[in-house]
Write an enzyme that holds these catalytic residues in place. Sequence first.
Site, PDB file in Angstrom:
ATOM      1  N   GLU A 128       0.880  -1.176   0.000  1.00  0.00           N
ATOM      2  CA  GLU A 128       0.000   0.000   0.000  1.00  0.00           C
ATOM      3  C   GLU A 128       0.902   1.206   0.000  1.00  0.00           C
ATOM      4  OE1 GLU A 128      -3.061  -0.211  -0.592  1.00  0.00           O
ATOM      5  OE2 GLU A 128      -3.123  -2.384  -0.383  1.00  0.00           O
TER       6      GLU A 128
ATOM      7  N   CYS B 260      -1.428   9.157   3.675  1.00  0.00           N
ATOM      8  CA  CYS B 260      -1.444   8.641   2.304  1.00  0.00           C
ATOM      9  C   CYS B 260      -2.703   9.102   1.571  1.00  0.00           C
ATOM     10  CB  CYS B 260      -1.372   7.126   2.324  1.00  0.00           C
ATOM     11  SG  CYS B 260      -2.565   6.404   3.436  1.00  0.00           S
TER      12      CYS B 260
HETATM   13  P1  NAP Z   1       9.262   3.730   3.579  1.00  0.00           P
HETATM   14  O1  NAP Z   1      10.420   4.623   3.699  1.00  0.00           O
HETATM   15  O2  NAP Z   1       9.038   3.054   2.268  1.00  0.00           O
HETATM   16  O3  NAP Z   1       9.435   2.638   4.752  1.00  0.00           O
HETATM   17  C1  NAP Z   1       8.527   1.576   4.979  1.00  0.00           C
HETATM   18  C2  NAP Z   1       9.302   0.350   5.471  1.00  0.00           C
HETATM   19  O4  NAP Z   1      10.006  -0.249   4.390  1.00  0.00           O
HETATM   20  C3  NAP Z   1      10.353   0.640   6.523  1.00  0.00           C
HETATM   21  O5  NAP Z   1      10.397  -0.444   7.413  1.00  0.00           O
HETATM   22  C4  NAP Z   1      11.619   0.729   5.724  1.00  0.00           C
HETATM   23  O6  NAP Z   1      12.794   0.416   6.445  1.00  0.00           O
HETATM   24  C5  NAP Z   1      11.377  -0.342   4.684  1.00  0.00           C
HETATM   25  N1  NAP Z   1      12.115  -0.121   3.445  1.00  0.00           N
HETATM   26  C6  NAP Z   1      11.966   0.937   2.592  1.00  0.00           C
HETATM   27  N2  NAP Z   1      12.762   0.785   1.529  1.00  0.00           N
HETATM   28  C7  NAP Z   1      13.433  -0.382   1.704  1.00  0.00           C
HETATM   29  C8  NAP Z   1      14.414  -1.079   0.940  1.00  0.00           C
HETATM   30  N3  NAP Z   1      14.875  -0.604  -0.220  1.00  0.00           N
HETATM   31  N4  NAP Z   1      14.902  -2.246   1.433  1.00  0.00           N
HETATM   32  C9  NAP Z   1      14.463  -2.736   2.615  1.00  0.00           C
HETATM   33  N5  NAP Z   1      13.542  -2.117   3.386  1.00  0.00           N
HETATM   34  C10 NAP Z   1      13.033  -0.951   2.937  1.00  0.00           C
HETATM   35  O7  NAP Z   1       7.895   4.501   3.895  1.00  0.00           O
HETATM   36  P2  NAP Z   1       7.551   5.462   5.151  1.00  0.00           P
HETATM   37  O8  NAP Z   1       8.338   6.693   5.099  1.00  0.00           O
HETATM   38  O9  NAP Z   1       7.576   4.661   6.366  1.00  0.00           O
HETATM   39  O10 NAP Z   1       6.032   5.846   4.924  1.00  0.00           O
HETATM   40  C11 NAP Z   1       5.610   7.006   4.247  1.00  0.00           C
HETATM   41  C12 NAP Z   1       4.989   6.605   2.923  1.00  0.00           C
HETATM   42  O11 NAP Z   1       3.987   5.610   3.172  1.00  0.00           O
HETATM   43  C13 NAP Z   1       4.271   7.727   2.195  1.00  0.00           C
HETATM   44  O12 NAP Z   1       4.566   7.628   0.828  1.00  0.00           O
HETATM   45  C14 NAP Z   1       2.782   7.431   2.431  1.00  0.00           C
HETATM   46  O13 NAP Z   1       1.921   7.929   1.449  1.00  0.00           O
HETATM   47  C15 NAP Z   1       2.802   5.939   2.462  1.00  0.00           C
HETATM   48  N6  NAP Z   1       1.678   5.391   3.208  1.00  0.00           N
HETATM   49  C16 NAP Z   1       0.749   4.661   2.522  1.00  0.00           C
HETATM   50  C17 NAP Z   1      -0.347   4.159   3.194  1.00  0.00           C
HETATM   51  C18 NAP Z   1      -1.359   3.357   2.459  1.00  0.00           C
HETATM   52  O14 NAP Z   1      -2.180   2.718   3.110  1.00  0.00           O
HETATM   53  N7  NAP Z   1      -1.355   3.339   1.143  1.00  0.00           N
HETATM   54  C19 NAP Z   1      -0.508   4.390   4.561  1.00  0.00           C
HETATM   55  C20 NAP Z   1       0.465   5.120   5.222  1.00  0.00           C
HETATM   56  C21 NAP Z   1       1.564   5.618   4.529  1.00  0.00           C
HETATM   57  P3  NAP Z   1      13.521   1.470   7.418  1.00  0.00           P
HETATM   58  O15 NAP Z   1      12.853   1.306   8.739  1.00  0.00           O
HETATM   59  O16 NAP Z   1      14.925   1.018   7.396  1.00  0.00           O
HETATM   60  O17 NAP Z   1      13.330   2.838   6.825  1.00  0.00           O
END
Ligand code: NAP
Length: 508
Positions: free
Chosen positions: A267, A304
């Site tokens: 998501e 989001c």
């Molecule tokens: P994120 O930076 O993608 O992180 C999410 C998780 O994935 C974290 O545990 C992160 O690890 C891990 N991760 C990210 N890239 C990775 C990679 N290349 N390799 C391994 N692990 C990786 O997202 P965020 O900043 O937490 O969240 C914000 C985003 O989420 C916004 O874009 C928002 O719109 C979206 N969001 C969507 C929804 C929905 O339901 N659609 C709901 C809420 C938020 P680390 O802990 O090491 O960073």
Amino acid sequence: MPRRARIMLMGKHLIAGEWVEGEGVFENTPVSGVADKFSVGSAELVDRAARAAEEAFVEYGVSTRVFRAKFLREIADQIDARGEAITAMGTKETGLPEGRLNGERGRTVGQLRLFADHIEKGDYLDRRFDAALPDREPLPRPEIRMMQRPIGPVSVFGASNFPLAFSTAGGDTAAALAAGCPVVVKGHSAHPGVSDIVAQAIHAAIEICGVHPGVFSQIQGGNRAVGQACVQHPLIKAVGFTGSLGGGRALFDLCAARPEPIPFFGELGSVNPMFMLPHAVKTKGATLGAGWAASLTMGAGQFCTNPGIAVVLEGDEGAAFVHAAQVALKQVGAQTMLTDGIAAAYHSGRDRVAGSQGVQTLLTTTCDLRNATPYLFQTTAAEWLANEELGEEVFGPLGLVVVAKDEAEMLAVAKSLVGQLTCTLHMDDEDAPLARQLLPILERKAGRVLANGFPTGVEVCDTMVHGGPYPASTNFGATSVGTLSIRRFLRPVSYQNIPVSLLPADFS
Ligand code: NAP
């Protein structure tokens, strides 16, 4: 309700009932106060957790719905018992206000209890029965039963902006445990303290309910190898991910490249466009402008479902809507963002939009790192259609007005959209003819289409779809919120001529 528990951070990984040290230490980044230390995760710890999850699945996968419902309710009670500590740690780690964190905890325990009620009803199993037709010509038909079965161990990734509802015991974990799937959580590095306390709550519920301890493990991050190992481990059978498009896509690609590909329910982000239809804008443009500003800046725009784009028709009425939004946005002060990294990404996203061809800045402000103030930009539909980067999410309180010269251009903007979590129509009765043309376009673009409201605030219920075509989600047929989200962790199995006494307990 259990006694109020005394809370200390464990600072370790919870693997099948044991608090385990990794190698090295990382710290959280509190808005103020002293940082806490957490053990760094590793691929070796993921392997231990996945093996324990597979072992637990042997009994948890065939447990009764009554057993799992009791377990889910116990987790909710144990989280409530730690409510004050969770909120205190959450405000420290994320800068989110107390009221917001208390509300999010209410949603989190509410969804655990909702899943308990949902599985007790049993409809989600979609049980079917075709009776045997031994005398059918030319061939007899065997007796066939069908039902949904849990998929196996699931890995869960939460998002920074929902330290509870989309994290350790959030919607993905609740849905997987309700389905009968053990869970391996990759702790989010933006709120390891909250994750630690919530994992303690789940651990307590496991002990009270006598659940196999391998049913839940959490490996803290501090190392990207942890997330990569989670999605690549052969014993993990599905992934529930909430987060950024970049992170989600990287992990989705790893999943797809596995020798045995598995479903990756990502998501991701969205710009959630709103279509401001002319009669509605004429009769309530100023109110809509102020309403948009409030929705756009809620939680520093870190949702989001934040409605980042408003599409209006050229003319005085559209201009009055924009002016009202501008005035309201000017009143909004600086808000703390979740992490320094998210604040930096917001500022660079703002610079990208500001520097795009044909974009006019309507409201600019200044703020320090880790803070966000609102920005408002405007462009024409023609420029929007020529530059697809303008449709990319800027995570924070940034609004872009797209001015269409006529209805045909508004329809063209709708057609150009990539997948969205939500699309909104602001309309009066007189706008129905245009709305009738837009709706069939928008329902192909979004998981949720709404009228005369703002998309922030996602109801957790039976009818909610929180997902959408790519890039809103990597799996357009699913939702991550509401009871339907359990489907992601189930698969249908047919039982042909299998004696009823051998069928899983859930069948009855
Ligand atoms: P994120 O930076 O993608 O992180 C999410 C998780 O994935 C974290 O545990 C992160 O690890 C891990 N991760 C990210 N890239 C990775 C990679 N290349 N390799 C391994 N692990 C990786 O997202 P965020 O900043 O937490 O969240 C914000 C985003 O989420 C916004 O874009 C928002 O719109 C979206 N969001 C969507 C929804 C929905 O339901 N659609 C709901 C809420 C938020 P680390 O802990 O090491 O960073």
